[in-house]
Enzyme design. Structure first.
Site, mmCIF file in Angstrom:
data_model
loop_
_atom_site.group_PDB
_atom_site.id
_atom_site.type_symbol
_atom_site.label_atom_id
_atom_site.label_comp_id
_atom_site.label_asym_id
_atom_site.label_seq_id
_atom_site.Cartn_x
_atom_site.Cartn_y
_atom_site.Cartn_z
ATOM 1 C CE1 TYR A 16 2.164 3.915 -2.514
ATOM 2 C CE2 TYR A 16 2.469 1.902 -1.249
ATOM 3 C CZ TYR A 16 2.840 2.735 -2.293
ATOM 4 O OH TYR A 16 3.889 2.367 -3.105
ATOM 5 C CG ASP A 40 10.108 0.443 -4.584
ATOM 6 O OD1 ASP A 40 10.687 -0.633 -4.324
ATOM 7 O OD2 ASP A 40 8.895 0.511 -4.808
ATOM 8 C CG ASP A 100 6.760 -11.258 2.282
ATOM 9 O OD1 ASP A 100 5.548 -11.003 2.390
ATOM 10 O OD2 ASP A 100 7.214 -12.411 2.153
ATOM 11 C CG ASP A 103 6.475 0.768 1.069
ATOM 12 O OD1 ASP A 103 7.466 0.123 0.684
ATOM 13 O OD2 ASP A 103 5.575 1.156 0.288
#
Length: 131
Positions: A16, A40, A100, A103
């Site tokens: 990813y 997100d 930074d 996930d």
């Protein structure tokens, strides 16, 4: 069929980041399950389904060239889930910046992303000196 192993989760999550770095939106979208959700950053209303996820990536990632790289190892569990720290470098508001991010993803039995939650806010954004 079982969920991906911890080792497979590590490979999928690293892939990813490679696809984000390459700016390959179509390849990123293909990694998602049809009914996947993206938060997100985490705490925003979930984006649901591949069509909305594709629009999200085209608007964000498609708007400028980014560089992305892992900043630590992918941490993977035995239930098809994992977390990873990575850095995205981009031009934001005309300035070189770095973000930074951590996930957290869960995967289905086909190894596609079911959920993605990105943990970041403005406190994780830094302006970089011009190269």
């Amino acid at each position: 069929m079982n969920k991906p192993t911890a080792q497979e989760v590590q490979v999928l999550m690293a892939r990813y980041v490679e696809r984000v770095d390459a700016g390959d939106i179509e390849a990123i979208v293909q990694m998602y399950a049809d009914d996947a959700t993206v938060e997100d950053p985490f705490g925003q209303p979930p984006i649901r389904g591949r069509e909305q996820i594709a629009a999200f990536y085209r608007q964000g990632l498609g708007a400028s060239k980014v560089n992305a790289r892992l900043t630590g190892p992918v941490r993977a569990s035995h239930n098809g889930c994992g977390a990873m720290p990575f850095r995205v470098e981009m031009i934001w508001n005309g300035q070189p910046c770095a973000l930074d991010v951590i996930d957290v993803m869960s995967f289905d039995e086909q190894g596609r992303i079911r959920t993605m939650q990105a943990y970041w806010s403005e406190v994780n954004l830094s302006v970089q000196a011009p190269a």
